[in-house]
Design a protein around this motif. Sequence first.
Motif: not given
Lengths: 591, 1202
Positions: B44-48, B51, B60, B62, B65-66, B80, B83-84, B87-88
């Motif tokens: 579903t690639a929701a939580c991020r 990435l 970036p 997911p 799902a990729t 990076d 960091k992403t 932050m998520a």
Amino acid sequence: MAQNVTDSWVIKVGLASCGIAAGGSKVFGAFKTHLKNVKAPVELKPTGCIGMCYREALVEVSSQDGTWLYGQVNTERVERIVQEHLLGGCPVEEWLIPADEIRSFMSRQKRIVLRNCGVINPESIADYLDSGGYMALDKALDRLSPLEVIDEISKSGLRGRGGAGFPTGTKWLTTRKAIGHPKYVICNADEGDPGAFMDRSVLESDPHSVLEGMLIAGYAMGASQGIIYVRAEYPLAIQRLELALQQARDRGFIGREVMGRNFDFEIYIRQGAGAFVCGEETALIMSIEGKRGMPRLRPPYPSQSGLWGRPTSINNVETFANVPWIISNGADAYAAHGTVTSKGTKVFALAGSIKRGGLIEVPMGISLGEIVNEIGGGTKSGTDFKAVQLGGPSGGVIPAEMAATPVDYESISRTGAIVGSGGMIVMDEKACMVDVAKFFLNFTQDESCGKCTFCRIGSRRMLEILEKITRGEGSEAELDTLEELAQEVKKSSLCGLGQTAPNPVLTTLKYFRDEYMQHIKLQKCPAKKCQALIQYLIVAEKCPGCGLCLKYCPVNAITGSKKQPHSIDPAKCIRCGLCSSVCRKDAVMVI
Amino acid sequence: MDRLNFILNGKTATANRGCTILEAALQNGVEIPTLCHDARLKPTAACRICLVSVAGARGPLPACATPLAEGMVIETGTEDLIKTRRMALELMLSDHYGDCVAPCRLACPAGIDIQGYIGLIANGMYSEALRLIMESNPLPMICGRVCPRFCEKQCRRNLVDSPVAINALKRFVSDYAYKNKIERTAEVRPPTGRKVAIIGGGPAGLTAAYYLALEGHSIAIFDANPELGGMMRYGIPAYRLPRDILNKEIADITVLCKEVHCNTAFGRDFDFESLHAAGYQAVLFAIGAQADQRMRIEGEDLKGVHSGIGFLREIALGNRVKLGMKVAVIGGGNTAIDAAQTAVRLGCPDVTIVYRRTRDEMPASEDEIKQAEDKGVKFCFLAAPLKVHSDNGRVKSLECISMQLGEPDGSGRRKPVTLPGSEFCMDVDNVIMAIGQSVDAPSADNLFTLDRKGCISINKLTMQASAEGVFAAGDCSTGPATVVEAVAAGKRAADSINRYLAGAAVEPDTKPYSCSKGQLADIDPKEYSGIQQIPRVEMPTQDPGIKAGFDEYELGFSENMAQIEAGRCLACGCQKAFDCTLRDLGTAYGVDERKYAGLRHKRPVDEHEHPYILRDTNKCILCGRCVRICSEVVGLGALGFVNRGFETVVEPALGLQLQQTNCNSCGLCITACPTGAILPKVNLPKPGPWKLESATTTCPGCGTGCSIELNFKGNKLVKVSPPGQASAYLCEKGIFNQLSINGIKRATTPLIKKDGRLVAVGWEEAFQKASRGLLLAKNSTGGSSLAMLASPQLTNEEGFLVQKIARAALATNNIGGPSLTPINQGFHKYLGGDRSTCQYADLKNADLIVSYNCELEQKYPVIALMVRQAISGGSKLVSLSARQGAIDLMAGISLRVNRRTSVDVLNAILSYLVTYNMVDLDFISRRLCGHKELLAELKQQPLTRLCDIAWVNPAKLVEIAQLYARASRPVILVDGDSVTAREAAGISQLALITGNAGRKGVGILVLRSGCNTQGLLDMGLSPDFLPGQAPLDSMAAKGTLELIWQSFVPAVPGMSNEEIIEGVGGSIKGLLIIGNELVTSANAATFFKPGVFSVLIDGVALEKPPYPDVFFPASLFAENEGTYTSSEGRIMRLNTVFRPPAGRRNWEILVALSNALGYKMACDNLASISAEISRAVLVYRNGLEDGQVHHCFPQRFAACGI
């Protein structure tokens, strides 16, 4: 038919939503009543959006001698127009829209999508046919192979008018080539940007052009079903679409063996319940399938796996409305307009603090300044415009200094904004840029589907920082956090909504950072917009003590005895601004 | 296999085509974190969180799902991306409202798992509670008495009424263990040969000694005082800390130490060089802060003026201190209070505490002040001493000056300022100055430096001093503090020293991330308004009127008081704390949830929403796994997303409670949740959380035979989960129903009936009585007057023994059980046995699944999930059933049949197939004995015509017949409980004539609701079939058995279940029942009648008459060992997790009973029992290995007339 009228009158009343809102229906009724006594042959008909929404209700009177356009017509004016103009032969000059105004509004426009808007009766297929309607479909079915149709669209350089600007021909070709059956053509009429009304106007003014575009698309892609996903908030558009569908079906343009050819195509209307995110194509598909409108990851793109897992091409209303014209007039004619990479024309809904707000269609490449100052006539207040918000909540703010920017996909994206679906909001010095960013972000974070973390919480946290800044409680550190969040939300969100939601913040930060700093460092809102940072004051010298402000103040913050200058208690004042708007002496000042 | 090449973090890698980046990375040993991905679900690639960066991609992507593509260049851990991800996580956590760890634990300097031990106390698990405390604090009896209780100040119960008496509970459980001689020291590791010198035997030194000794190091403690204990001995009076308690806890530690040297001072008796020479690799200074601070006022040095600590020390040493009638104690801390109270207890009638601030500012604990007041200690507040006046060298009076409170000072307390001219004098005989202590550190510049306050400078995280191998902990490095802080420091020092000795980098443990609801003051008390107020249990004390003596003042909780008090704990910490993916990621990425602080949702939690499931949306991160598993896998959609944007929340539709929806309590949502938002309710007085042990066993819920993981603490089952999270399916029966075991009251000894009551007796007596009774019946009326009834929950081994006892020892074939279905003659006749001919795995590959009257969703939910998965994978379902279930909506054809029409329907299909020659002649001729007879029989029978069946659409029947005949891999599902012999015959014939039996991947699955019905039928628990489902009249089978058993096998067929029950009290004179609640109080009268000698072997004893003559306490689920046979014929092993409360397992009871009956059971251990089974039961000849599938694939099916 119109050109055959020799000694008769035609009266057209603009009856799109804009016209109706300005009382057009009543005007139409009044004409009906008053025309009963008129002996001369008069054809009274509704028409769609003429474009000059700021002048609604609009009435166009024409005879073989000419055409006259009346603005701001109300029921009281109807009788005199009938008496003096139709019976007396003398146009009521004072209510006519001046010719130079029409000229400056219209001369820079090129109306392809809007070719029939405000011209034909949207509820009459005969009118549409008279203006050359369904000729393109006939031509395509008769003379062009599906691939030739796609080729023509590709050559025209038409790009998706929904906002992303993806080449339409490429999308059609992918769908055509995709394996799977049946294939679907979806018309995205879920126009949700605040301040945008292009699609609504087209659907209300010329529904057949959209249907014809869909039919041609269906033929080109080998699809057999079309679905128009239109928001339920557009009842008039839905009503006219349904009528148009019925008319087209009756004529054999939709259904089995379209126009007697070996091509079956059915079109359905699906009403959306008003979620902004459903304009995102994968969410739109989920919504049609009866699921919660949440975007999913692409690829696979709908062209490969769309509605019910089948190849699906989703195009915007305006894109479809272009198609018949291109097929009829040829790709080259279309490509003759616009720039190298952005061909043709684009419809914009001109709104905000603009003198002549309305629906316009311009060739791509025209500069922003020309649109605002020449077509739009500059700001309402007459001062220079401060900035233009382009592309709705996904777009950005372009400052007046960049008025020379040509309106094409590439140039606009370089500014940080996007062409988008065509919402263009003009702002003057009274607009606070932090407030503007806050407004759009509030919209997007509210309309986020809630699926992915960055969009759901990130945009919310950005909004909270903006709220703090507009309350004068922000800090520079938080401004950094805001920027950091904006970058990350843009980069890491799942769908276009989240990826573009920070654009208003990023562009205002880019061009108007000093305004943010004034909020933070000086606790001042230069535009005097942010309630927490302003104060209302009564200038004693100007105040005659009339007591009007005192009467209107909802919180009894104003005191003063008759004929004596009044004063405002800042502790009680809720900064609603009522006092300032009722004061006749301009004695209330904002600091 | 088709492999793709790609570059992962700079290295070339390969993975299967069609997998995602996440899977590809995992195949190459790189784990990409994710919260929303679940192997059972579509991405579903929701939580991020997952990435990754892929060269050439716009941003970036997911990983979950990729899809992997040839030549991809993937980076999974760039700065990076980190960091992403951080932050998520921080964004998620900024709206995650809950306490990972209870605030009491966070407040405890030693970090004791307070919620954990209180929970264990509430569950009566005292030794586990003590062991948990001792993981962080080796001095629980001491701290249980003297701790200032930082924890209780943070207790969320403060928002309801008053804090939980945390410390009193610690004292209770440690005292309880002391009194009941429960071993409390943890296991000591083997000796390492490394030596550590600990200088100072106070709380810090003792703690370090304990934990280092456990690691196997050789410890020596050096102390300058005559005895160990430091300030605990010389600063705390005995009425607060009795000496036997102190000595006991010290002794428990010193026994682990190699050497203890008292009266030995560093710098005087030994030094660093001597230690070094003696081979000590590490030295810990824990010398405390025992020097007095001086007031620097005139008269301070007079005789009759004592320091607080000096005074207490003299008393502790047993020396006499002469006090006059009036004593002034200066100071406001605990030492002042202790000194004042000690003075009172020594008989001094007039004791006044002089303090320069007011009572509110006193640093002493409130309880202590209160006690002092009770003892008659007077207080003189807002007064500061100026001078001690003397008369002939003896104290005469104390001159003070009045104070008033001014501005707050650095400590936050208001600073006292003198009121000029307010001097006054009070007459006193003695003055005790208890104004604090300081460190008396030896000068050792080469080892450590001293800070501004004179304390030893150390790295506060690792306790390292400047010199290599030198550490310091406790008061000497911090200045005077509390015992618990010293314990914490000692533990930290031990951890560092242990690392140092192992040659590892000396660094502190990574502190696990803990989300918090916030400080007590930040929490809206309304949140706790629904909690019932329960008064805090008061600590019982000595009569306050008694003023003299040093007996302990506080008396401690009774067990009952402790239970009530433990029940008050709100269990604030999250149940998921030990296995929360969100928390683990929070720790790994070093997040701070306050970084993006903003509005946090605080939604009420409805604890009564569902009987088993507890949802706390405040902890939900909207990964959607629960929503998706409920709709994608279970097909119910009981949960969904509600609202938009930041207001999105997972809720049941239409504002219903979860149990009002179509939720079937399968619990899969719980297994999907990566955090604590959906939890199982724990069937215990307090739920923990604790670090749980786990073991895999087989679910006894039905015959499907799912593996389940039991998670337990001590002897309590806490939760059940699918083994190997995120892979398996379970249902209500597996996840929740087994938890009821905690609530069952168990018998712990055999019981016999005496005068209408059950009386506890020894095992031997019970066996004697049981065998006498049964043999009496056998000898007087013959074996056929005896019967054995068994429950379908018996293991194969138990079942085999049961029928062996019946046949060999009691000479009867009266074997059955009310819930044991008899062998189905239909299947037996056509398939050679009443059992499945294919496996569950075949469902997945089946192109057609026919479900025949199974009520899949109600009776076999996990099979229903498999069918659902198969359908989404392209299988077609044909459902013939009496009632329509949800799964029938997915069926291609769904047909209602009932008992009256079912045989006609089967016959009509058979008739159609035979008539139109849609049979597999090749299969029939090769594999079917008597195939001619079968076809003739089918043709002869007046088979039903399609159109003759009322209410059934003939077109549908034709479609079913054609679908089945044309399917290449069809599987038929049948409910073995309810299918009749005629139906079974029809179904078997259908499979046989179309060639859909006897080969892999196709056939019939006979489902069983009893968890081991299949196994027990195979074991011969039948009146007319021997083990291996051999007919009683099969001479070969009978002969084999008699040879193995060395005993005759009775030839007369036994009675049916109904006949046995009917015969109880009539022809049945003796009854042996073995079962799992086969007999309940409700039906006991059916079995225990006058004239029948009855023996019951069961886990649960009856609570009211009628009673059996003899009762043996059996082992229940999780106490048993052996095997089950699942519906697909797979051997599933049971693992023993708990000891049976009476000490014996069922097979042991059966063997002993058989021996008592005079038939020596030759197979007397599990291995020999299973060996005998594989000899006696032909289909089990390959043994009872776990996972082995016993199938019947005869080369030739005996179809008809054979």
